[in-house]
Design a protein around this motif. Structure first.
Motif, mmCIF file in Angstrom:
data_model
loop_
_atom_site.group_PDB
_atom_site.id
_atom_site.type_symbol
_atom_site.label_atom_id
_atom_site.label_comp_id
_atom_site.label_asym_id
_atom_site.label_seq_id
_atom_site.Cartn_x
_atom_site.Cartn_y
_atom_site.Cartn_z
ATOM 1 N N MET A 1 0.846 -1.207 0.000
ATOM 2 C CA MET A 1 0.000 0.000 0.000
ATOM 3 C C MET A 1 0.878 1.252 0.000
ATOM 4 N N ILE A 2 0.590 2.135 -0.875
ATOM 5 C CA ILE A 2 1.372 3.369 -0.941
ATOM 6 C C ILE A 2 0.580 4.493 -0.277
ATOM 7 N N GLU A 3 1.274 5.269 0.505
ATOM 8 C CA GLU A 3 0.614 6.419 1.123
ATOM 9 C C GLU A 3 0.839 7.653 0.247
ATOM 10 N N PHE A 4 -0.252 8.284 -0.106
ATOM 11 C CA PHE A 4 -0.159 9.503 -0.910
ATOM 12 C C PHE A 4 -0.263 10.676 0.054
ATOM 13 N N LYS A 5 0.827 11.430 0.161
ATOM 14 C CA LYS A 5 0.885 12.471 1.189
ATOM 15 C C LYS A 5 0.782 13.873 0.601
ATOM 16 N N MET A 6 0.356 14.784 1.433
ATOM 17 C CA MET A 6 0.366 16.199 1.041
ATOM 18 C C MET A 6 1.807 16.564 0.733
ATOM 19 N N PRO A 7 2.104 16.880 -0.540
ATOM 20 C CA PRO A 7 3.490 17.173 -0.885
ATOM 21 C C PRO A 7 3.901 18.586 -0.460
ATOM 22 N N SER A 8 5.199 18.750 -0.292
ATOM 23 C CA SER A 8 5.713 20.103 -0.091
ATOM 24 C C SER A 8 5.968 20.677 -1.470
ATOM 25 N N LEU A 9 5.240 21.711 -1.826
ATOM 26 C CA LEU A 9 5.346 22.264 -3.173
ATOM 27 C C LEU A 9 6.243 23.478 -3.160
ATOM 28 N N GLY A 10 7.309 23.364 -2.401
ATOM 29 C CA GLY A 10 8.243 24.472 -2.339
ATOM 30 C C GLY A 10 8.593 24.775 -0.905
ATOM 31 N N ALA A 11 9.729 25.461 -0.759
ATOM 32 C CA ALA A 11 10.253 25.740 0.571
ATOM 33 C C ALA A 11 9.298 26.594 1.385
ATOM 34 N N ASP A 12 8.367 27.227 0.694
ATOM 35 C CA ASP A 12 7.513 28.161 1.412
ATOM 36 C C ASP A 12 6.171 27.562 1.787
ATOM 37 N N MET A 13 6.029 26.250 1.671
ATOM 38 C CA MET A 13 4.724 25.661 1.954
ATOM 39 C C MET A 13 4.784 24.777 3.192
ATOM 40 N N ASP A 14 3.905 25.013 4.159
ATOM 41 C CA ASP A 14 3.852 24.129 5.325
ATOM 42 C C ASP A 14 2.537 23.360 5.401
ATOM 43 N N ALA A 15 1.546 23.792 4.662
ATOM 44 C CA ALA A 15 0.264 23.099 4.662
ATOM 45 C C ALA A 15 -0.462 23.433 3.372
ATOM 46 N N GLY A 16 -1.458 22.642 3.055
ATOM 47 C CA GLY A 16 -2.238 22.916 1.858
ATOM 48 C C GLY A 16 -3.692 22.553 2.097
ATOM 49 N N THR A 17 -4.579 23.162 1.320
ATOM 50 C CA THR A 17 -6.009 22.883 1.443
ATOM 51 C C THR A 17 -6.443 22.078 0.226
ATOM 52 N N LEU A 18 -7.048 20.927 0.482
ATOM 53 C CA LEU A 18 -7.542 20.132 -0.633
ATOM 54 C C LEU A 18 -8.714 20.855 -1.283
#
Lengths: 392, 83
Positions: A1-18
């Motif tokens: 099973m692979i876990e699909f994680k919230m990626p870091s889309l750059g040094a300036d990102m700590d969280a994201g909203t789906l």
């Protein structure tokens, strides 16, 4: 099973909203498929999956804001059994760190002109400016056509004392500024920058471009950014110490030049998606990618790979700006190339003063990887390439 | 085609390349660059859109003649666009 994680889309990102899932459980997914859209502080980003398999379970719901690294979904690899009633992994729905900013309302960067329920009609540019100026869009009187434009927002802002910026929808300039600030503070703190710059004679390039554009039909014309990007990409191929990633005390030079292109956003802010393997593309292809990237920065969506794969960045100030700049490196990259505007100045060629078109190019490098000599060699190489634009 | 029609065409070319500006009031004599932070890529796309809408070949040296709404309308008329 692979876990699909919230990626870091750059040094300036700590969280994201789906924003939304584009696949549902049971769907087959292939490496490179776009399976979700995530709103970061800067832009809506299409998230690609990095493995083949069957989408098993979705653990985050649209509208949820989760920290980078949160498992968002599971993907069954060929051979895995369907998830048979194992308790789901804790969904950190309330896992936004306590100190986290409140989650922004979900809205893609390209909000259309239609009004959200109960809101007046306003252009996306006006909405953004309203956020910037701290004007509540609902309080703005529409213009003669019944639409709120930049002028109406600015008039409303001028009519009263500025309030704290709010976030009615779209990108929050406040959040974006914070994100840029955090990334650049990290860059400044962690990377021992050095700067090397040269003023290059770009008269041959501009003369060639003018002739070329006279010959080309309107839709095929080039901006000077295209040959410049091509020359920078080629010169970076010969400067492995300026092209790669520095992660956890280790430097990985990159095989290709995924050149981050700093694109200014209307109303403020900057984003630097990459043109992948730029050294392999001809001028027409670079121009096409550039056009597409700018269009998607303006009103569409960027892809996760474009946000994470950059191996070096170019920032080109362009017409009507300033002569030179000293940019900060975007971690985990180790170099950034800053190009000033092109100016006509006296220049000495073979002992004679001539009028020349000049561009000051500055390289910021990372002393953990290289010294100024490397950047100087890069600049000489770049200069040489730009003197023969017809070979680009 | 009236001046007003041509102005509408110019505006829709502008909005096509900068969709986030759709619906904005365009000041007739203020350069687009100053009004809307139009950069060189936006401007080139705008010229392409005008070319496609009118069929007029627009050489690069004429770009400054397209920098505002009024100028662009005058330019297209001078080029014989009035179908």
């Amino acid at each position: 099973m692979i876990e699909f994680k919230m990626p870091s889309l750059g040094a300036d990102m700590d969280a994201g909203t789906l924003v939304e899932w584009l696949k549902k459980p049971g769907d087959a997914v292939k490496r490179g498929d776009i399976i979700a859209v995530v709103d970061t502080q800067k832009s809506a980003i299409e998230i690609e999956v990095f493995a083949d398999g069957i989408l098993d379970r979705l653990l985050v719901e649209p509208g949820q804001r989760v920290p980078v690294g949160t498992v968002m979904a599971t993907i069954r690899e060929p051979g895995d059994l369907a998830d048979a009633g194992l308790p789901p992994k804790a969904v950190p729905s309330s896992a936004s760190p306590p100190a986290a900013k409140s989650s922004a309302p979900v809205a893609p960067a390209s909000a259309p002109l239609v009004a959200a329920r109960g809101e007046p009609r306003a252009t996306p540019a006006a909405r953004r400016r309203a956020v910037e100026l701290g004007v509540e869009i609902a309080s703005v009187l529409p213009g003669p056509e019944g639409v709120i434009g930049l002028g109406e927002v600015e008039a409303a802002a001028g009519a009263r004392a500025p309030a704290k910026p709010q976030r009615p929808g779209g990108i929050s300039f406040d959040e974006m500024r914070k994100a840029i600030g955090a990334a650049m503070a990290r860059s400044h703190r962690e990377i021992p920058h050095y700067y090397v710059s040269s003023t290059l004679d770009v008269s041959p390039l501009m003369a060639w471009l003018e002739a070329e554009n006279t010959r080309r039909p309107v839709p095929e014309r080039l901006l000077y950014a295209a040959p410049l990007i091509r020359a920078v990409a080629r010169a970076l191929m010969d400067s492995p110490e300026l092209n790669g990633h520095y992660v956890d005390g280790r430097y990985d030079p990159a095989e290709h030049v995924n050149l981050g292109i700093a694109v200014a956003m209307r109303g403020g802010g900057l984003i630097a998606p990459a043109i992948l393997a730029a050294e392999t593309l001809d001028l027409a292809a670079i121009m096409e990618r550039l056009r597409d990237l700018v269009a998607r920065v303006r009103g569409g969506r960027l892809r996760s790979s474009e946000m994470t794969a950059g191996t070096a960045t170019i920032t080109n100030l362009g017409e009507g700006t300033a002569d030179s700049l000293m940019p900060l490196i975007y971690p985990p990259q180790v170099a950034i190339v800053g190009c000033g505007r092109i100016v006509e100045r006296p220049w000495i060629v073979d002992g004679k003063i001539e009028a020349a078109k000049l561009m000051t190019v500055t390289v910021a490098g990372d002393h953990r990887i290289s010294d100024g000599r490397r950047a100087a060699a890069f600049l000489m190489n770049l200069d040489k390439l730009l003197q023969s634009p017809e070979t680009l | 085609m009236t001046d007003n029609d041509i102005a509408k065409l110019v505006q829709s070319a502008l909005f096509a390349v900068a969709p986030d500006l759709e619906g904005e009031t365009v000041g007739p004599d203020v350069p687009f660059r100053d009004q809307f932070e139009i950069d060189s890529m936006d401007f080139l796309n705008f010229v392409i859109a005008l070319h496609k809408a009118t069929g007029i070949e627009i050489p690069e040296r004429d770009y400054p003649k397209l920098e505002s709404l009024d100028k662009a309308v005058a330019y297209l008329k001078a080029k014989g666009f009035a179908q």
